[in-house]
Scaffold this active site. Structure first.
Site, short mmCIF file in Angstrom:
data_model
loop_
_atom_site.label_atom_id
_atom_site.label_comp_id
_atom_site.label_asym_id
_atom_site.label_seq_id
_atom_site.Cartn_x
_atom_site.Cartn_y
_atom_site.Cartn_z
N ASP A 36 0.83 -1.20 0.00
CA ASP A 36 0.00 0.00 0.00
C ASP A 36 0.87 1.26 0.00
O ASP A 36 1.96 1.27 0.56
CB ASP A 36 -0.89 -0.01 1.24
CG ASP A 36 -1.97 1.05 1.18
OD1 ASP A 36 -2.38 1.43 0.07
OD2 ASP A 36 -2.41 1.52 2.26
N GLY A 37 0.35 2.32 -0.61
CA GLY A 37 1.01 3.61 -0.55
C GLY A 37 1.54 4.12 -1.87
O GLY A 37 2.16 5.19 -1.91
N GLY A 39 -0.08 5.39 -4.44
CA GLY A 39 -0.72 6.65 -4.81
C GLY A 39 -0.20 7.83 -4.02
O GLY A 39 0.06 8.90 -4.57
N HIS A 53 2.89 3.18 -8.92
CA HIS A 53 2.83 1.74 -9.20
C HIS A 53 4.12 1.28 -9.88
O HIS A 53 4.65 0.20 -9.56
CB HIS A 53 1.62 1.42 -10.08
CG HIS A 53 0.31 1.73 -9.45
ND1 HIS A 53 -0.03 1.28 -8.19
CD2 HIS A 53 -0.76 2.44 -9.90
CE1 HIS A 53 -1.25 1.71 -7.89
NE2 HIS A 53 -1.71 2.42 -8.91
N GLU A 83 -12.04 -5.13 -5.38
CA GLU A 83 -12.52 -3.75 -5.29
C GLU A 83 -11.75 -2.80 -6.21
O GLU A 83 -12.23 -1.70 -6.53
CB GLU A 83 -12.41 -3.23 -3.85
CG GLU A 83 -13.36 -3.89 -2.86
CD GLU A 83 -12.89 -5.25 -2.39
OE1 GLU A 83 -11.69 -5.58 -2.61
OE2 GLU A 83 -13.71 -6.00 -1.81
N ASN A 84 -10.55 -3.20 -6.64
CA ASN A 84 -9.73 -2.32 -7.47
C ASN A 84 -10.31 -2.06 -8.86
O ASN A 84 -9.88 -1.15 -9.56
CB ASN A 84 -8.30 -2.87 -7.60
CG ASN A 84 -7.48 -2.73 -6.34
OD1 ASN A 84 -6.53 -3.49 -6.12
ND2 ASN A 84 -7.84 -1.77 -5.49
#
Length: 270
Positions: A36-37, A39, A53, A83-84
């Site tokens: 995570d992180g 963005g 990414h 969910e992505n």
């Protein structure tokens, strides 16, 4: 095992210091990472999200290489959730292109290290071009007997449990059994991670205190380690810190240890 790092770790470096304190007989058998992180990393630099990414690919290399050299039996990476799909189409397409490129560029090295690759999740719903790359990587490394690298794609923890329950019910009916008699072992046979060691350690980057629908069944007794480091900045040193933190934990799996302190507490209550 320390010798596995001799060619890649500078003597006297922070990595070397951490490696010297590792208890090699108490390594986690299975590590999972919520990456995570990306963005936020990009936003901090005034870059588009996809730049985060791209930068995260180096962190993937570091995690895979470090776990393989440590002798970890299984590493599971949360790459793309169910969910992505809600993200902008351009971002989703870019993520899939990056996945295909990563597999093409890294597959030979993964194979050289004896790593066995697999994708977990509802992989059949991915685009054919993505499935072809996944199948190619799976087939090329199928006979390897080293670490199992699982990449969670179109993955959801709730969906996995639903799929496992459906499989257990179908199996019971096919074999003339009673679905009411289904056990935890029956459900585990239908999990995407069947055959892998129990999950010992979950690492989440970026400081967020949630598990985001990841490995819900497998997390029952695993240790959770959260680091504020954003995923693109995650390197060998951060993974070693997580392993050392894990080794300092007192894992009781719901029980208690009969040590002197507990004996004293019991006597005090008499």
């Amino acid at each position: 095992m320390r010798k596995n790092f001799d060619q890649v770790v500078e003597p006297g470096s922070r990595d070397a210091q951490l490696l010297n304190t590792i208890a090699w007989d108490r390594l986690p058998h299975h590590i999972a990472i919520i990456m995570d992180g990306n963005g936020r990393w990009a936003a901090q630099r005034g870059l588009p999200r996809i730049a985060g990414h791209r930068a995260g690919v180096e962190a993937v290399r570091a995690a895979v290489d470090t776990c393989a050299r440590l002798g970890v039996e299984a590493l599971t990476l949360y790459a793309f959730s169910t969910e992505n799909w809600k993200r902008p189409r351009a971002e989703v397409d870019a993520l899939m292109r990056m996945l295909k490129r990563y597999l093409r560029l890294e597959l030979d090295e993964i194979h050289r290290q004896g790593i066995r690759f697999q994708a977990i999740g509802r992989v059949g719903e991915l685009e054919p071009s993505v499935r072809r790359e996944l199948d190619r990587a799976t087939e090329k490394t199928a006979a390897n007997d080293g670490m199992v690298l699982s990449v969670a794609l179109n993955y959801g923890g709730r969906a996995e449990i639903v799929d496992a329950c459906r499989a257990a019910i179908a199996r019971a009916l096919r074999e003339g059994g009673d679905p009411a008699g289904i056990t935890e072992d029956d459900i585990e046979q239908g999990l995407y991670t069947r055959g892998l060691p129990e999950l010992d350690l979950l690492i989440r980057t970026s400081g967020e205190m949630r598990i985001s629908n990841f490995l819900l069944w497998q997390l029952a007794y695993s240790e959770i380690y959260v680091t504020p480091t954003l995923w693109p900045d995650f390197r060998r040193v951060h993974l070693l810190e997580a392993v050392l933190d894990y080794q300092r934990r007192d894992r009781r799996f719901g029980g208690v240890k009969n040590d002197a302190r507990q004996t004293a507490y019991a006597e005090a209550g008499d």
